[in-house]
Design an enzyme around this catalytic site. Structure first.
Site, short mmCIF file in Angstrom:
data_model
loop_
_atom_site.label_atom_id
_atom_site.label_comp_id
_atom_site.label_asym_id
_atom_site.label_seq_id
_atom_site.Cartn_x
_atom_site.Cartn_y
_atom_site.Cartn_z
N ARG A 246 0.81 -1.22 0.00
CA ARG A 246 0.00 0.00 0.00
C ARG A 246 0.84 1.27 0.00
O ARG A 246 0.37 2.34 -0.35
CB ARG A 246 -0.96 -0.01 1.21
CG ARG A 246 -2.06 -1.05 1.07
CD ARG A 246 -2.77 -1.29 2.39
NE ARG A 246 -2.00 -2.18 3.27
CZ ARG A 246 -2.42 -2.61 4.48
NH1 ARG A 246 -3.60 -2.22 4.93
NH2 ARG A 246 -1.68 -3.41 5.20
N LYS B 82 9.32 -0.35 4.45
CA LYS B 82 8.34 0.59 5.03
C LYS B 82 8.84 1.27 6.29
O LYS B 82 8.68 2.48 6.46
CB LYS B 82 7.02 -0.15 5.32
CG LYS B 82 5.99 0.73 6.00
CD LYS B 82 4.57 0.25 5.91
CE LYS B 82 4.29 -0.99 6.70
NZ LYS B 82 2.84 -1.26 6.80
N ASN C 190 0.26 2.40 6.88
CA ASN C 190 0.20 1.44 5.78
C ASN C 190 0.25 2.11 4.42
O ASN C 190 0.36 1.44 3.40
CB ASN C 190 -1.06 0.60 5.87
CG ASN C 190 -1.08 -0.26 7.13
OD1 ASN C 190 -0.04 -0.77 7.55
ND2 ASN C 190 -2.24 -0.40 7.74
N LYS D 283 22.98 26.01 6.41
CA LYS D 283 23.32 24.58 6.39
C LYS D 283 24.71 24.35 6.97
O LYS D 283 25.64 25.08 6.60
CB LYS D 283 23.27 24.08 4.95
CG LYS D 283 23.58 22.60 4.81
CD LYS D 283 24.19 22.27 3.46
CE LYS D 283 25.69 22.17 3.54
NZ LYS D 283 26.36 21.84 2.30
N GLU E 151 -9.87 -9.17 11.63
CA GLU E 151 -9.28 -8.21 10.71
C GLU E 151 -10.37 -7.51 9.89
O GLU E 151 -11.40 -8.11 9.58
CB GLU E 151 -8.30 -8.91 9.77
CG GLU E 151 -7.01 -9.33 10.44
CD GLU E 151 -6.35 -8.19 11.17
OE1 GLU E 151 -5.89 -7.25 10.52
OE2 GLU E 151 -6.29 -8.23 12.42
C1 UD1 Z 1 -2.04 -5.25 11.73
C2 UD1 Z 1 -2.96 -6.15 12.57
C3 UD1 Z 1 -4.25 -5.40 12.86
C4 UD1 Z 1 -3.93 -4.09 13.55
C5 UD1 Z 1 -2.92 -3.25 12.77
C6 UD1 Z 1 -2.44 -2.08 13.61
C7 UD1 Z 1 -2.55 -8.49 11.92
C8 UD1 Z 1 -3.01 -9.63 11.13
N1 UD1 Z 1 -3.25 -7.36 11.83
O1 UD1 Z 1 -2.71 -4.98 10.52
O2 UD1 Z 1 -5.09 -6.19 13.67
O3 UD1 Z 1 -5.13 -3.35 13.74
O4 UD1 Z 1 -1.75 -4.05 12.44
O5 UD1 Z 1 -1.62 -1.24 12.87
O6 UD1 Z 1 -1.58 -8.62 12.64
N2 UD1 Z 1 4.82 -7.90 8.81
C9 UD1 Z 1 5.87 -8.80 8.79
N3 UD1 Z 1 5.74 -9.95 8.05
C10 UD1 Z 1 4.62 -10.25 7.36
C11 UD1 Z 1 3.54 -9.32 7.41
C12 UD1 Z 1 3.67 -8.18 8.13
O7 UD1 Z 1 6.89 -8.58 9.42
O8 UD1 Z 1 4.59 -11.31 6.74
C13 UD1 Z 1 4.97 -6.65 9.58
C14 UD1 Z 1 4.80 -5.40 8.74
O9 UD1 Z 1 6.04 -4.97 8.24
C15 UD1 Z 1 4.19 -4.41 9.73
C16 UD1 Z 1 3.47 -5.29 10.72
O10 UD1 Z 1 3.96 -6.61 10.56
O11 UD1 Z 1 5.19 -3.66 10.39
C17 UD1 Z 1 1.95 -5.31 10.52
O12 UD1 Z 1 1.65 -5.70 9.21
P1 UD1 Z 1 0.66 -4.88 8.30
O13 UD1 Z 1 0.58 -5.53 6.99
O14 UD1 Z 1 0.97 -3.45 8.37
O15 UD1 Z 1 -0.72 -5.21 9.09
P2 UD1 Z 1 -1.99 -4.29 9.24
O16 UD1 Z 1 -2.88 -4.54 8.08
O17 UD1 Z 1 -1.61 -2.91 9.53
MG MG Z 2 0.18 -1.89 9.48
#
Ligand code: UD1
Ligand code: MG
Length: 408
Positions: free
Chosen positions: A16, A23, A230, A320, A157
Protein backbone atom coordinates in the site's frame (compact mmCIF):
# COMPACT_ATOMS: atom_id res chain seq x y z
CA UNK A 1 18.75 -14.56 29.03
CA UNK A 2 17.37 -11.04 29.11
CA UNK A 3 14.53 -10.27 31.50
CA UNK A 4 12.42 -8.35 29.02
CA UNK A 5 12.39 -9.13 25.32
CA UNK A 6 10.51 -7.71 22.37
CA UNK A 7 9.73 -8.80 18.85
CA UNK A 8 9.24 -6.01 16.33
CA UNK A 9 7.59 -6.98 13.06
CA UNK A 10 9.19 -5.09 10.22
CA UNK A 11 9.36 -7.48 7.27
CA UNK A 12 6.21 -6.57 5.34
CA UNK A 13 6.23 -5.82 1.62
CA UNK A 14 4.16 -2.66 2.18
CA UNK A 15 2.21 -2.89 -1.05
CA UNK A 16 0.00 0.00 0.00
CA UNK A 17 2.99 2.35 0.36
CA UNK A 18 3.95 1.65 -3.26
CA UNK A 19 7.65 1.87 -2.46
CA UNK A 20 11.04 0.26 -3.05
CA UNK A 21 12.17 1.35 0.40
CA UNK A 22 11.47 -0.87 3.41
CA UNK A 23 8.34 0.59 5.03
CA UNK A 24 9.91 1.05 8.46
CA UNK A 25 12.62 3.25 6.93
CA UNK A 26 10.12 5.84 5.79
CA UNK A 27 10.63 8.90 7.97
CA UNK A 28 8.37 10.63 10.42
CA UNK A 29 9.67 14.10 11.34
CA UNK A 30 13.25 13.17 10.46
CA UNK A 31 13.59 9.65 11.86
CA UNK A 32 12.70 6.27 10.37
CA UNK A 33 9.54 4.76 11.87
CA UNK A 34 11.44 1.80 13.30
CA UNK A 35 13.66 4.13 15.37
CA UNK A 36 10.67 5.26 17.40
CA UNK A 37 9.56 1.71 18.16
CA UNK A 38 13.09 0.68 19.16
CA UNK A 39 13.27 3.70 21.44
CA UNK A 40 10.13 2.96 23.41
CA UNK A 41 11.25 -0.65 23.88
CA UNK A 42 14.48 0.62 25.42
CA UNK A 43 12.61 3.15 27.54
CA UNK A 44 10.61 0.38 29.21
CA UNK A 45 13.69 -1.70 29.91
CA UNK A 46 13.60 -4.21 27.07
CA UNK A 47 17.06 -5.74 26.86
CA UNK A 48 16.85 -7.80 23.68
CA UNK A 49 14.89 -6.77 20.61
CA UNK A 50 14.25 -9.27 17.84
CA UNK A 51 13.53 -7.29 14.70
CA UNK A 52 11.95 -9.36 11.95
CA UNK A 53 13.04 -8.08 8.55
CA UNK A 54 12.31 -9.29 5.05
CA UNK A 55 11.41 -6.84 2.31
CA UNK A 56 14.37 -4.43 2.14
CA UNK A 57 16.11 -6.20 5.02
CA UNK A 58 19.57 -5.10 3.92
CA UNK A 59 18.49 -1.46 3.79
CA UNK A 60 17.12 -1.72 7.32
CA UNK A 61 20.20 -3.39 8.75
CA UNK A 62 22.46 -0.91 7.05
CA UNK A 63 20.49 2.04 8.39
CA UNK A 64 20.52 0.80 11.99
CA UNK A 65 23.86 -0.98 12.01
CA UNK A 66 24.74 -3.53 14.60
CA UNK A 67 23.43 -2.65 18.05
CA UNK A 68 24.18 -4.94 20.98
CA UNK A 69 20.50 -5.19 21.96
CA UNK A 70 19.15 -5.91 18.46
CA UNK A 71 18.94 -9.38 16.92
CA UNK A 72 18.00 -9.29 13.24
CA UNK A 73 15.72 -12.15 12.22
CA UNK A 74 14.96 -12.81 8.58
CA UNK A 75 11.50 -13.72 7.38
CA UNK A 76 12.25 -15.18 3.95
CA UNK A 77 8.72 -14.83 2.60
CA UNK A 78 6.08 -12.46 3.91
CA UNK A 79 3.28 -14.78 4.88
CA UNK A 80 1.73 -12.76 7.66
CA UNK A 81 2.32 -11.43 11.15
CA UNK A 82 2.03 -14.82 12.91
CA UNK A 83 4.54 -16.28 10.49
CA UNK A 84 6.85 -13.34 11.21
CA UNK A 85 6.72 -14.10 14.94
CA UNK A 86 7.31 -17.77 14.22
CA UNK A 87 10.61 -16.83 12.53
CA UNK A 88 11.93 -15.93 16.03
CA UNK A 89 11.25 -19.41 17.41
CA UNK A 90 14.85 -20.63 17.27
CA UNK A 91 15.99 -17.62 19.29
CA UNK A 92 13.21 -17.69 21.86
CA UNK A 93 12.26 -21.34 22.25
CA UNK A 94 13.86 -21.61 25.70
CA UNK A 95 12.80 -18.21 26.98
CA UNK A 96 10.64 -18.51 30.09
CA UNK A 97 9.45 -14.92 30.44
CA UNK A 98 7.05 -12.49 28.79
CA UNK A 99 7.49 -11.26 25.23
CA UNK A 100 6.39 -7.89 23.95
CA UNK A 101 5.23 -7.94 20.33
CA UNK A 102 4.98 -4.68 18.38
CA UNK A 103 4.80 -3.57 14.77
CA UNK A 104 7.52 -1.47 13.17
CA UNK A 105 4.89 0.61 11.36
CA UNK A 106 3.52 2.14 14.56
CA UNK A 107 5.85 5.08 15.26
CA UNK A 108 3.41 6.93 17.51
CA UNK A 109 3.68 4.41 20.32
CA UNK A 110 4.44 5.91 23.76
CA UNK A 111 6.49 4.38 26.57
CA UNK A 112 3.80 5.31 29.16
CA UNK A 113 1.34 3.02 27.44
CA UNK A 114 3.78 0.13 27.40
CA UNK A 115 4.48 0.65 31.10
CA UNK A 116 0.76 0.29 31.79
CA UNK A 117 0.70 -2.82 29.60
CA UNK A 118 3.47 -4.44 31.66
CA UNK A 119 1.78 -3.45 34.93
CA UNK A 120 -1.66 -4.76 34.03
CA UNK A 121 -0.26 -7.99 32.58
CA UNK A 122 1.59 -8.68 35.82
CA UNK A 123 -1.19 -7.59 38.17
CA UNK A 124 -3.82 -9.70 36.41
CA UNK A 125 -1.59 -12.74 35.85
CA UNK A 126 -2.64 -12.89 32.19
CA UNK A 127 -1.26 -15.23 29.60
CA UNK A 128 -1.63 -12.42 27.07
CA UNK A 129 -2.48 -8.77 27.42
CA UNK A 130 -3.24 -6.29 24.71
CA UNK A 131 -3.73 -2.57 24.88
CA UNK A 132 -6.56 -1.39 22.67
CA UNK A 133 -7.76 1.95 21.32
CA UNK A 134 -11.18 3.36 20.57
CA UNK A 135 -11.25 5.25 17.28
CA UNK A 136 -13.98 7.36 15.69
CA UNK A 137 -13.07 5.78 12.39
CA UNK A 138 -11.83 2.21 12.92
CA UNK A 139 -11.51 1.45 9.19
CA UNK A 140 -8.57 -0.79 8.36
CA UNK A 141 -7.81 -1.99 11.89
CA UNK A 142 -8.45 -5.36 13.51
CA UNK A 143 -11.61 -5.10 15.64
CA UNK A 144 -11.79 -6.29 19.24
CA UNK A 145 -14.75 -8.64 19.60
CA UNK A 146 -16.07 -9.03 23.15
CA UNK A 147 -18.76 -11.26 24.66
CA UNK A 148 -21.78 -10.02 26.63
CA UNK A 149 -19.78 -9.72 29.85
CA UNK A 150 -17.03 -7.72 28.12
CA UNK A 151 -14.37 -10.41 27.86
CA UNK A 152 -12.35 -10.48 24.67
CA UNK A 153 -13.34 -13.27 22.29
CA UNK A 154 -10.95 -12.48 19.51
CA UNK A 155 -9.66 -9.98 16.98
CA UNK A 156 -11.20 -9.86 13.53
CA UNK A 157 -9.28 -8.21 10.71
CA UNK A 158 -11.07 -5.45 8.80
CA UNK A 159 -11.23 -7.51 5.60
CA UNK A 160 -12.82 -10.45 7.46
CA UNK A 161 -15.39 -8.47 9.47
CA UNK A 162 -19.13 -8.97 9.16
CA UNK A 163 -21.06 -5.74 8.56
CA UNK A 164 -21.95 -5.75 12.25
CA UNK A 165 -18.30 -6.17 13.31
CA UNK A 166 -17.27 -3.32 11.04
CA UNK A 167 -19.20 -1.05 13.40
CA UNK A 168 -16.96 -1.93 16.36
CA UNK A 169 -14.80 1.08 17.25
CA UNK A 170 -12.43 -0.69 19.63
CA UNK A 171 -9.37 -1.65 17.62
CA UNK A 172 -6.09 -3.49 17.88
CA UNK A 173 -3.09 -1.16 17.62
CA UNK A 174 -0.79 -4.23 17.82
CA UNK A 175 0.60 -3.71 21.33
CA UNK A 176 0.82 -7.19 22.83
CA UNK A 177 2.53 -8.71 25.84
CA UNK A 178 2.41 -12.49 26.04
CA UNK A 179 3.79 -15.39 27.95
CA UNK A 180 6.51 -16.53 25.57
CA UNK A 181 5.71 -20.22 25.73
CA UNK A 182 2.01 -19.73 25.16
CA UNK A 183 2.73 -17.30 22.31
CA UNK A 184 4.82 -19.80 20.36
CA UNK A 185 2.44 -22.69 21.01
CA UNK A 186 -0.32 -20.57 19.50
CA UNK A 187 1.51 -19.10 16.48
CA UNK A 188 2.51 -22.59 15.41
CA UNK A 189 -1.16 -23.50 15.18
CA UNK A 190 -2.35 -20.48 13.19
CA UNK A 191 -3.76 -21.35 9.74
CA UNK A 192 -4.21 -18.90 6.87
CA UNK A 193 -8.01 -19.15 6.84
CA UNK A 194 -8.86 -15.62 5.81
CA UNK A 195 -9.51 -13.38 2.84
CA UNK A 196 -5.80 -12.56 2.39
CA UNK A 197 -4.60 -16.11 2.92
CA UNK A 198 -2.05 -14.97 5.51
CA UNK A 199 -0.98 -16.28 8.90
CA UNK A 200 -2.44 -13.69 11.28
CA UNK A 201 -0.96 -12.99 14.69
CA UNK A 202 -4.43 -11.85 15.71
CA UNK A 203 -5.63 -15.44 15.18
CA UNK A 204 -3.02 -16.60 17.69
CA UNK A 205 -4.84 -14.49 20.30
CA UNK A 206 -8.12 -16.21 19.46
CA UNK A 207 -6.38 -19.59 19.85
CA UNK A 208 -4.96 -18.58 23.23
CA UNK A 209 -8.45 -17.58 24.39
CA UNK A 210 -9.97 -20.80 23.01
CA UNK A 211 -7.33 -22.84 24.90
CA UNK A 212 -8.71 -21.36 28.11
CA UNK A 213 -5.83 -19.04 28.98
CA UNK A 214 -6.51 -15.69 30.52
CA UNK A 215 -6.36 -12.91 27.93
CA UNK A 216 -6.87 -9.31 28.92
CA UNK A 217 -7.68 -6.52 26.48
CA UNK A 218 -7.96 -3.06 27.98
CA UNK A 219 -8.23 0.36 26.41
CA UNK A 220 -5.01 2.22 27.10
CA UNK A 221 -3.87 3.52 23.75
CA UNK A 222 -4.82 7.09 22.88
CA UNK A 223 -6.28 7.53 19.39
CA UNK A 224 -3.29 9.66 18.41
CA UNK A 225 -0.84 6.87 19.20
CA UNK A 226 -2.85 4.01 17.75
CA UNK A 227 -2.34 4.93 14.14
CA UNK A 228 -0.27 2.52 12.10
CA UNK A 229 1.24 3.51 8.78
CA UNK A 230 0.20 1.44 5.78
CA UNK A 231 0.05 4.13 3.11
CA UNK A 232 1.61 7.47 2.24
CA UNK A 233 -1.55 9.22 3.38
CA UNK A 234 -1.26 7.54 6.79
CA UNK A 235 2.43 8.47 6.86
CA UNK A 236 1.47 12.11 6.54
CA UNK A 237 -1.13 11.76 9.31
CA UNK A 238 1.41 10.12 11.64
CA UNK A 239 3.95 12.83 10.80
CA UNK A 240 1.44 15.55 11.66
CA UNK A 241 0.65 13.94 15.01
CA UNK A 242 4.36 13.56 15.78
CA UNK A 243 4.95 17.17 14.73
CA UNK A 244 2.36 18.35 17.25
CA UNK A 245 4.11 16.34 19.98
CA UNK A 246 7.50 17.81 19.08
CA UNK A 247 6.15 21.34 19.10
CA UNK A 248 4.21 20.85 22.35
CA UNK A 249 7.37 19.69 24.08
CA UNK A 250 9.36 22.64 22.73
CA UNK A 251 6.68 25.06 23.89
CA UNK A 252 6.71 23.47 27.32
CA UNK A 253 10.46 24.06 27.34
CA UNK A 254 9.94 27.77 26.75
CA UNK A 255 10.07 28.13 22.97
CA UNK A 256 7.47 30.34 21.28
CA UNK A 257 6.05 28.87 18.10
CA UNK A 258 3.86 31.57 16.64
CA UNK A 259 1.92 29.39 14.20
CA UNK A 260 2.31 25.64 14.88
CA UNK A 261 0.32 24.63 11.80
CA UNK A 262 2.72 26.43 9.52
CA UNK A 263 6.00 25.40 11.12
CA UNK A 264 7.91 22.15 10.72
CA UNK A 265 10.54 21.07 13.21
CA UNK A 266 12.61 17.91 13.03
CA UNK A 267 12.58 15.64 16.09
CA UNK A 268 16.37 15.94 16.26
CA UNK A 269 16.31 19.73 16.64
CA UNK A 270 17.10 21.41 19.96
CA UNK A 271 15.87 24.91 20.68
CA UNK A 272 16.69 27.12 23.65
CA UNK A 273 14.44 29.09 25.97
CA UNK A 274 12.71 32.27 24.79
CA UNK A 275 13.58 31.67 21.18
CA UNK A 276 10.73 32.66 18.86
CA UNK A 277 9.96 30.63 15.76
CA UNK A 278 7.98 32.70 13.28
CA UNK A 279 5.59 31.12 10.74
CA UNK A 280 6.68 29.09 7.69
CA UNK A 281 9.96 28.06 9.25
CA UNK A 282 11.30 24.63 8.30
CA UNK A 283 13.93 23.04 10.52
CA UNK A 284 15.35 19.84 9.12
CA UNK A 285 17.99 17.55 10.60
CA UNK A 286 20.25 17.97 13.58
CA UNK A 287 19.94 21.65 14.31
CA UNK A 288 20.84 23.38 17.57
CA UNK A 289 19.39 26.78 18.34
CA UNK A 290 20.35 28.78 21.41
CA UNK A 291 18.30 31.07 23.63
CA UNK A 292 16.59 34.34 22.69
CA UNK A 293 16.92 33.76 18.96
CA UNK A 294 14.34 34.91 16.44
CA UNK A 295 13.90 32.60 13.47
CA UNK A 296 11.77 33.29 10.42
CA UNK A 297 9.29 33.91 9.00
CA UNK A 298 10.20 31.66 6.04
CA UNK A 299 13.55 30.47 7.38
CA UNK A 300 15.08 27.14 6.32
CA UNK A 301 17.57 25.57 8.72
CA UNK A 302 19.28 22.38 7.64
CA UNK A 303 21.40 19.61 9.10
CA UNK A 304 24.44 20.70 11.07
CA UNK A 305 23.27 24.21 11.84
CA UNK A 306 24.31 25.53 15.25
CA UNK A 307 23.03 28.92 16.33
CA UNK A 308 24.32 30.41 19.57
CA UNK A 309 22.15 32.81 21.60
CA UNK A 310 20.57 36.03 20.25
CA UNK A 311 20.79 35.09 16.58
CA UNK A 312 18.24 36.66 14.24
CA UNK A 313 17.45 34.96 10.94
CA UNK A 314 14.70 36.48 8.85
CA UNK A 315 12.80 35.86 5.64
CA UNK A 316 14.19 33.37 3.12
CA UNK A 317 17.37 32.76 5.05
CA UNK A 318 18.84 29.31 4.60
CA UNK A 319 21.58 27.93 6.82
CA UNK A 320 23.32 24.58 6.39
CA UNK A 321 26.15 22.91 8.30
CA UNK A 322 27.27 26.20 9.83
CA UNK A 323 27.90 27.64 13.26
CA UNK A 324 26.68 31.18 13.90
CA UNK A 325 28.01 32.87 17.04
CA UNK A 326 26.05 35.03 19.44
CA UNK A 327 24.30 38.03 17.97
CA UNK A 328 24.62 37.17 14.26
CA UNK A 329 21.99 38.80 12.09
CA UNK A 330 20.89 37.65 8.64
CA UNK A 331 17.48 39.13 8.17
CA UNK A 332 16.73 38.77 4.47
CA UNK A 333 17.35 36.35 1.60
CA UNK A 334 20.72 34.82 2.55
CA UNK A 335 22.41 31.48 2.14
CA UNK A 336 25.00 30.48 4.71
CA UNK A 337 26.51 27.07 3.99
CA UNK A 338 29.52 25.30 5.55
CA UNK A 339 30.53 28.42 7.41
CA UNK A 340 31.66 29.61 10.80
CA UNK A 341 30.34 33.07 11.51
CA UNK A 342 31.75 35.15 14.39
CA UNK A 343 29.98 37.23 17.02
CA UNK A 344 27.69 40.11 16.04
CA UNK A 345 28.26 39.68 12.33
CA UNK A 346 25.66 41.37 10.16
CA UNK A 347 24.90 39.64 6.89
CA UNK A 348 23.13 42.00 4.51
CA UNK A 349 20.10 41.20 2.38
CA UNK A 350 20.77 38.69 -0.37
CA UNK A 351 24.35 37.83 0.59
CA UNK A 352 25.52 34.29 0.16
CA UNK A 353 28.41 31.93 0.72
CA UNK A 354 29.26 30.36 -2.64
CA UNK A 355 30.37 27.10 -1.06
CA UNK A 356 30.29 24.72 -4.02
CA UNK A 357 32.82 25.06 -6.81
CA UNK A 358 31.27 22.40 -9.01
CA UNK A 359 33.37 19.64 -7.52
CA UNK A 360 33.56 20.07 -3.82
CA UNK A 361 32.07 21.99 -0.97
CA UNK A 362 34.36 24.62 0.58
CA UNK A 363 34.28 26.39 3.91
CA UNK A 364 33.81 30.02 4.83
CA UNK A 365 35.19 31.60 7.98
CA UNK A 366 33.87 34.98 9.02
CA UNK A 367 35.51 36.65 12.04
CA UNK A 368 33.77 38.57 14.82
CA UNK A 369 32.05 41.94 14.19
CA UNK A 370 32.19 41.73 10.41
CA UNK A 371 29.79 43.68 8.25
CA UNK A 372 28.74 42.04 4.99
CA UNK A 373 26.87 44.47 2.73
CA UNK A 374 23.83 43.52 0.70
CA UNK A 375 24.16 41.20 -2.24
CA UNK A 376 27.71 40.06 -1.47
CA UNK A 377 28.98 36.74 -2.77
CA UNK A 378 31.71 35.15 -0.64
CA UNK A 379 33.51 32.59 -2.76
CA UNK A 380 34.67 29.75 -0.52
CA UNK A 381 37.17 28.73 0.65
CA UNK A 382 37.51 32.15 2.19
CA UNK A 383 38.44 33.71 5.49
CA UNK A 384 37.40 37.17 6.66
CA UNK A 385 39.31 38.62 9.57
CA UNK A 386 37.56 40.15 12.59
CA UNK A 387 35.97 43.49 11.78
CA UNK A 388 36.07 43.07 7.98
CA UNK A 389 33.66 45.15 5.93
CA UNK A 390 32.42 43.91 2.58
CA UNK A 391 30.75 46.43 0.26
CA UNK A 392 27.30 45.87 -1.18
CA UNK A 393 27.23 43.83 -4.36
CA UNK A 394 30.84 42.63 -4.09
CA UNK A 395 32.03 39.26 -5.26
CA UNK A 396 34.85 38.36 -2.90
CA UNK A 397 37.46 35.63 -3.22
CA UNK A 398 40.38 34.74 -0.98
CA UNK A 399 42.77 35.82 -3.72
CA UNK A 400 41.33 39.32 -3.71
CA UNK A 401 41.41 39.55 0.03
CA UNK A 402 45.05 38.53 0.06
CA UNK A 403 45.81 41.15 -2.62
CA UNK A 404 43.66 44.11 -1.63
CA UNK A 405 42.40 43.33 1.82
CA UNK A 406 43.09 45.31 4.95
CA UNK A 407 46.52 44.44 6.35
CA UNK A 408 46.83 44.47 10.10
C1 UD1 B 1 -2.04 -5.25 11.73
C2 UD1 B 1 -2.96 -6.15 12.57
C3 UD1 B 1 -4.25 -5.40 12.86
C4 UD1 B 1 -3.93 -4.09 13.55
C5 UD1 B 1 -2.92 -3.25 12.77
C6 UD1 B 1 -2.44 -2.08 13.61
C7 UD1 B 1 -2.55 -8.49 11.92
C8 UD1 B 1 -3.01 -9.63 11.13
N1 UD1 B 1 -3.25 -7.36 11.83
O1 UD1 B 1 -2.71 -4.98 10.52
O2 UD1 B 1 -5.09 -6.19 13.67
O3 UD1 B 1 -5.13 -3.35 13.74
O4 UD1 B 1 -1.75 -4.05 12.44
O5 UD1 B 1 -1.62 -1.24 12.87
O6 UD1 B 1 -1.58 -8.62 12.64
N2 UD1 B 1 4.82 -7.90 8.81
C9 UD1 B 1 5.87 -8.80 8.79
N3 UD1 B 1 5.74 -9.95 8.05
C10 UD1 B 1 4.62 -10.25 7.36
C11 UD1 B 1 3.54 -9.32 7.41
C12 UD1 B 1 3.67 -8.18 8.13
O7 UD1 B 1 6.89 -8.58 9.42
O8 UD1 B 1 4.59 -11.31 6.74
C13 UD1 B 1 4.97 -6.65 9.58
C14 UD1 B 1 4.80 -5.40 8.74
O9 UD1 B 1 6.04 -4.97 8.24
C15 UD1 B 1 4.19 -4.41 9.73
C16 UD1 B 1 3.47 -5.29 10.72
O10 UD1 B 1 3.96 -6.61 10.56
O11 UD1 B 1 5.19 -3.66 10.39
C17 UD1 B 1 1.95 -5.31 10.52
O12 UD1 B 1 1.65 -5.70 9.21
P1 UD1 B 1 0.66 -4.88 8.30
O13 UD1 B 1 0.58 -5.53 6.99
O14 UD1 B 1 0.97 -3.45 8.37
O15 UD1 B 1 -0.72 -5.21 9.09
P2 UD1 B 1 -1.99 -4.29 9.24
O16 UD1 B 1 -2.88 -4.54 8.08
O17 UD1 B 1 -1.61 -2.91 9.53
MG1 MG C 1 0.18 -1.89 9.48
Amino acid sequence: MAERVAIILAAGVSTRMNTQLAKVLHEVCGRPMLAYVLDVCRQVGVEKIYVVVGFGDEQVRERFGEASDIVWVRQPKQEGTAHAVLCCREHLKDFEGETLVLCGDGPLIRAETLKTLFERHKAEHSAATLATAVLDDPTGYGRIVRDASGNIQGIVEDSDCTSEQLGICEVNPSYYLLNNKILFEAVEKVRPDNVKNEYYLTDALSLIIAAGHKVLAFTAVRPDEARGVNSRAQLSVASKIMQRRIQRELMENGVTIVDPDNTWIDIRAQIGQDTVIEPFTYIHGEVKIGQDCRIGPFAYLRDGTVLKDDVVLGVFTEVKNSTLAKGVRARHHSYIGDAVVGRNVNIGAGSITANFDGEKVNRTNIGNDCYIGSGAVLIAPIELKDGSRIGAGTVVSQEEIDKFGRKE
